[in-house]
Design a protein around this motif. Structure first.
Motif, PDB file in Angstrom:
ATOM      1  N   PRO A 340     -11.162  -8.998  66.596  1.00 27.78           N
ATOM      2  CA  PRO A 340     -11.777  -9.646  67.652  1.00 27.78           C
ATOM      3  C   PRO A 340     -11.609  -9.122  69.025  1.00 27.78           C
ATOM      4  O   PRO A 340     -10.488  -8.800  69.592  1.00 27.78           O
ATOM      5  N   GLN A 341     -12.774  -9.225  70.045  1.00 29.87           N
ATOM      6  CA  GLN A 341     -12.642  -8.479  71.344  1.00 29.87           C
ATOM      7  C   GLN A 341     -13.068  -9.700  72.401  1.00 29.87           C
ATOM      8  O   GLN A 341     -13.842 -10.607  72.422  1.00 29.87           O
ATOM      9  N   ILE A 342     -12.131  -9.577  73.621  1.00 30.82           N
ATOM     10  CA  ILE A 342     -12.375 -10.570  74.706  1.00 30.82           C
ATOM     11  C   ILE A 342     -12.883  -9.359  75.670  1.00 30.82           C
ATOM     12  O   ILE A 342     -12.237  -8.622  76.205  1.00 30.82           O
ATOM     13  N   VAL A 343     -14.169  -9.339  76.066  1.00 27.81           N
ATOM     14  CA  VAL A 343     -15.043  -8.210  77.048  1.00 27.81           C
ATOM     15  C   VAL A 343     -14.678  -8.874  78.501  1.00 27.81           C
ATOM     16  O   VAL A 343     -15.316  -9.896  78.620  1.00 27.81           O
ATOM     17  N   CYS A 344     -14.257  -8.064  79.319  1.00 26.77           N
ATOM     18  CA  CYS A 344     -14.128  -8.436  80.717  1.00 26.77           C
ATOM     19  C   CYS A 344     -15.611  -8.329  81.301  1.00 26.77           C
ATOM     20  O   CYS A 344     -16.293  -7.057  81.163  1.00 26.77           O
ATOM     21  N   ASP A 345     -16.201  -9.357  81.767  1.00 33.40           N
ATOM     22  CA  ASP A 345     -17.857  -9.041  82.401  1.00 33.40           C
ATOM     23  C   ASP A 345     -17.858 -10.324  83.358  1.00 33.40           C
ATOM     24  O   ASP A 345     -17.943 -11.449  82.935  1.00 33.40           O
ATOM     25  N   THR A 346     -18.014  -9.789  84.476  1.00 31.80           N
ATOM     26  CA  THR A 346     -17.972 -11.070  85.642  1.00 31.80           C
ATOM     27  C   THR A 346     -19.413 -11.481  85.773  1.00 31.80           C
ATOM     28  O   THR A 346     -19.826 -12.364  86.514  1.00 31.80           O
ATOM     29  N   GLU A 347     -20.641 -10.845  85.063  1.00 36.87           N
ATOM     30  CA  GLU A 347     -21.772 -11.029  84.944  1.00 36.87           C
ATOM     31  C   GLU A 347     -22.551 -10.850  86.482  1.00 36.87           C
ATOM     32  O   GLU A 347     -23.647 -11.372  86.794  1.00 36.87           O
ATOM     33  N   GLU A 348     -21.940 -10.141  87.237  1.00 35.21           N
ATOM     34  CA  GLU A 348     -22.257  -9.800  88.639  1.00 35.21           C
ATOM     35  C   GLU A 348     -23.405  -8.613  88.335  1.00 35.21           C
ATOM     36  O   GLU A 348     -23.218  -7.684  87.458  1.00 35.21           O
ATOM     37  N   PRO A 389     -18.725  -2.792  91.805  1.00 33.46           N
ATOM     38  CA  PRO A 389     -18.707  -4.241  91.040  1.00 33.46           C
ATOM     39  C   PRO A 389     -17.309  -4.247  90.177  1.00 33.46           C
ATOM     40  O   PRO A 389     -16.746  -3.351  89.524  1.00 33.46           O
ATOM     41  N   ALA A 390     -16.983  -5.536  90.091  1.00 32.73           N
ATOM     42  CA  ALA A 390     -15.391  -5.616  89.178  1.00 32.73           C
ATOM     43  C   ALA A 390     -15.858  -5.494  87.705  1.00 32.73           C
ATOM     44  O   ALA A 390     -15.471  -6.635  86.884  1.00 32.73           O
ATOM     45  N   LYS A 391     -16.754  -4.765  87.144  1.00 34.41           N
ATOM     46  CA  LYS A 391     -16.969  -4.819  85.908  1.00 34.41           C
ATOM     47  C   LYS A 391     -17.281  -3.254  85.348  1.00 34.41           C
ATOM     48  O   LYS A 391     -17.786  -2.543  86.322  1.00 34.41           O
ATOM     49  N   LYS A 392     -17.356  -3.132  84.328  1.00 35.86           N
ATOM     50  CA  LYS A 392     -17.653  -1.602  83.631  1.00 35.86           C
ATOM     51  C   LYS A 392     -19.395  -1.823  83.662  1.00 35.86           C
ATOM     52  O   LYS A 392     -20.004  -2.913  83.313  1.00 35.86           O
ATOM     53  N   LEU A 393     -19.919  -0.671  83.731  1.00 37.70           N
ATOM     54  CA  LEU A 393     -21.525  -0.691  83.596  1.00 37.70           C
ATOM     55  C   LEU A 393     -22.018  -1.090  82.120  1.00 37.70           C
ATOM     56  O   LEU A 393     -23.037  -1.788  82.343  1.00 37.70           O
ATOM     57  N   SER A 399     -20.577  -7.240  75.831  1.00 40.22           N
ATOM     58  CA  SER A 399     -20.279  -8.591  75.694  1.00 40.22           C
ATOM     59  C   SER A 399     -21.228  -9.520  75.029  1.00 40.22           C
ATOM     60  O   SER A 399     -21.028 -10.132  74.182  1.00 40.22           O
ATOM     61  N   GLU A 400     -22.293  -9.262  75.281  1.00 36.86           N
ATOM     62  CA  GLU A 400     -23.765  -9.854  74.717  1.00 36.86           C
ATOM     63  C   GLU A 400     -23.666  -9.592  73.048  1.00 36.86           C
ATOM     64  O   GLU A 400     -23.908 -10.487  72.422  1.00 36.86           O
ATOM     65  N   TYR A 401     -23.521  -8.322  72.955  1.00 34.46           N
ATOM     66  CA  TYR A 401     -23.280  -7.913  71.261  1.00 34.46           C
ATOM     67  C   TYR A 401     -22.265  -8.531  70.577  1.00 34.46           C
ATOM     68  O   TYR A 401     -22.265  -9.051  69.720  1.00 34.46           O
ATOM     69  N   ARG A 410     -16.431 -13.577  76.360  1.00 37.28           N
ATOM     70  CA  ARG A 410     -16.574 -13.037  77.532  1.00 37.28           C
ATOM     71  C   ARG A 410     -15.372 -13.489  78.608  1.00 37.28           C
ATOM     72  O   ARG A 410     -15.043 -14.732  78.521  1.00 37.28           O
ATOM     73  N   LEU A 411     -14.591 -12.740  79.138  1.00 36.40           N
ATOM     74  CA  LEU A 411     -13.830 -13.136  80.139  1.00 36.40           C
ATOM     75  C   LEU A 411     -14.190 -12.588  81.596  1.00 36.40           C
ATOM     76  O   LEU A 411     -14.597 -11.570  81.986  1.00 36.40           O
ATOM     77  N   ASN A 412     -14.437 -13.817  82.514  1.00 35.80           N
ATOM     78  CA  ASN A 412     -15.219 -13.687  83.783  1.00 35.80           C
ATOM     79  C   ASN A 412     -13.886 -14.102  84.817  1.00 35.80           C
ATOM     80  O   ASN A 412     -14.025 -15.372  85.030  1.00 35.80           O
TER      81      ASN A 412
END
Length: 468
Positions: A340-348, A389-393, A399-401, A410-412
């Protein structure tokens, strides 16, 4: 047959292609990997034969002071407006225009030796097939110069192919606005013209593309694709003794990628929040972070093991969850090991913005052209740096997948408190629905053909496309 790979000099670019190169080599084909000479040792360490390009004692083009900087945000968004892009489409364009074109520019330069040496090697060795990294766009020029078939090896969603399609649709509008019709074609043209070639779709898209992304991660393009399962490889290293025993409590991996920490320090305040969040949980956190990423963290809790490097292929099978930056290599390994995955994504937005700072005290989340920790750090004056940006490209598509298949969340860190992050981690570890989602992701992954199964397809396509 003879197969020549090209690879941008980064583990994030080399390691995804290693299983495919091994599959071809194991089938009896001759395989070579062309990359910058400073990275040749990494190719050898992967059990492959390097073709060193450029000066082995020099820095590679991306960390030269005259490397292409990101395009100014105003210019990037002007293109996006003319193309009529909105929402997530604008983000796809920003990735291509502001990020990937910088890397693509490095190995098509006619004032540096690497591209010419690649063509010279191809003409001398005469490969039947060239498989090229999309950011190593001299590959198709070398293939055409020696008559080889050629294919891109996609390293994530096909942002370049998607962008080529958009500019082709809006060519007249771009021309009317006085904007370039195809930015990558303009970068490639001087090199192509040196060898008497015109830049056409084949030099941009490849004759076909090997695509290791699952269907839900692909962007729609006009490119011809060969699907292939992503098989994780992340280096051959000794198996640590502490991994031999099963963990007493649920183990969580924290990994934030290999490439970003080469150019920036700190972690936008993200790592301190995650480490604080697990402090009171009955779990073990293995944080694969170096000293730059751990900057600002004074004391590690007793249940946190900080280690600069460990193979994900060795670590993830022992884990109940993984917290990561959304990079394709980490995502692919987590899928393969059913974690299971927690993906870091600030959505910026992924837009990069210029920032004037003293580069001797580069701030958390900024980088400058020609800078890499431990390689090229000599700076003496204030210069234009770039605020990342504080996120990976790929964080948002990843995270959506993962969320869409119930395999994680998703971890923001910009929007969530430490307490909210703690509850999220606890839920992902304890709720069996996430484990079921991870199994569903693995089933999708296994439905794709393995690298070995793709070899006959590559042999057939090579025979159809190479010139005698």
């Amino acid at each position: 047959m003879r197969v020549l790979f090209t690879s941008y000099p980064s583990h994030a670019h080399l390691w995804p292609v290693v299983p495919c190169a091994w599959a071809l080599q194991s089938a009896g084909h001759e395989v070579r990997v062309a990359t910058h000479a400073s990275f040749a040792g990494s190719v050898t360490a992967a059990g492959l034969t390097p073709v060193p390009l450029g000066d082995p004692d020099g820095v590679e083009p991306r960390i030269r002071p005259d490397a292409k900087p990101p395009e100014h945000p105003d210019e990037v968004l002007r293109h996006a407006d003319v193309l009529g892009l909105t929402g997530q489409e604008r983000e796809h364009w920003i990735v291509f225009h502001q990020w990937l074109l910088c890397a693509i520019s490095d190995y098509v330069r006619t004032d540096l030796p690497e591209a010419g040496e690649l063509v010279d090697f191809a003409r001398a060795w005469r490969p039947d097939l060239v498989i090229w990294d999309p950011t190593f766009a001299s590959g198709p020029v070398a293939a055409r110069a020696c008559g080889a078939a050629h294919a891109r090896f996609l390293l994530g969603p096909d942002f370049p192919g998607w962008s080529f399609d958009r500019v082709a649709e809006k060519r007249d509008a771009l021309r009317a606005a006085g904007l370039p019709e195809n930015l990558q074609a303009d970068l490639l043209r001087p090199l192509a013209e040196r060898y008497g070639m015109e830049v056409d779709d084949e030099l941009l898209y490849g004759q076909w593309s090997i695509d290791p992304m699952p269907p839900g991660m692909r962007l729609p393009t006009s490119a011809v694709t060969v699907p292939m399962r992503y098989v994780p490889y992340n280096g051959a290293v000794p198996f640590p003794e502490w991994l031999r025993e099963r963990p007493r409590v649920p183990r969580i991996a924290l990994t934030l990628g290999e490439s970003t920490r080469r150019f920036i320090k700190g972690d936008w305040g993200r790592s301190p929040m995650i480490i604080e969040a697990v402090k009171d949980l009955d779990v073990e956190l293995v944080a694969t972070l170096n000293s730059l990423q751990l900057e600002g963290i004074r004391d590690l809790p007793a249940n946190v093991r900080a280690i600069e490097w460990v193979s994900l292929n060795q670590l993830l099978p022992t884990c109940s969850a993984v917290i990561h930056h959304g990079g394709i290599g980490t995502f692919g390994a987590a899928c393969a090991f059913k974690v299971p995955q927690i993906v870091c994504d600030t959505e910026e937005t992924v837009l990069v913005r210029p920032s004037e700072v003293d580069p001797r005290t580069i701030e958390d989340g900024t980088f400058r052209n020609g800078f890499e920790f431990g390689v090229s750090e000599e700076v003496v004056q204030t210069v234009t740096t770039w605020e990342l940006p504080a996120k990976k490209l790929e964080a948002t598509p990843t995270s959506e997948y993962v969320i869409g298949r119930g395999a994680g969340t998703r971890l923001n860190h910009r929007a969530q408190s430490v307490d909210e992050i703690r509850k999220m981690i606890e839920q992902v570890v304890s709720d069996v629905s996430y484990a079921r989602g991870a199994q569903a992701v693995l089933d999708d992954w296994l439905s794709l053909p393995s690298p070995a199964a793709v070899v006959p397809v590559l042999e057939r396509l090579t025979a159809e496309h190479r010139r005698a």
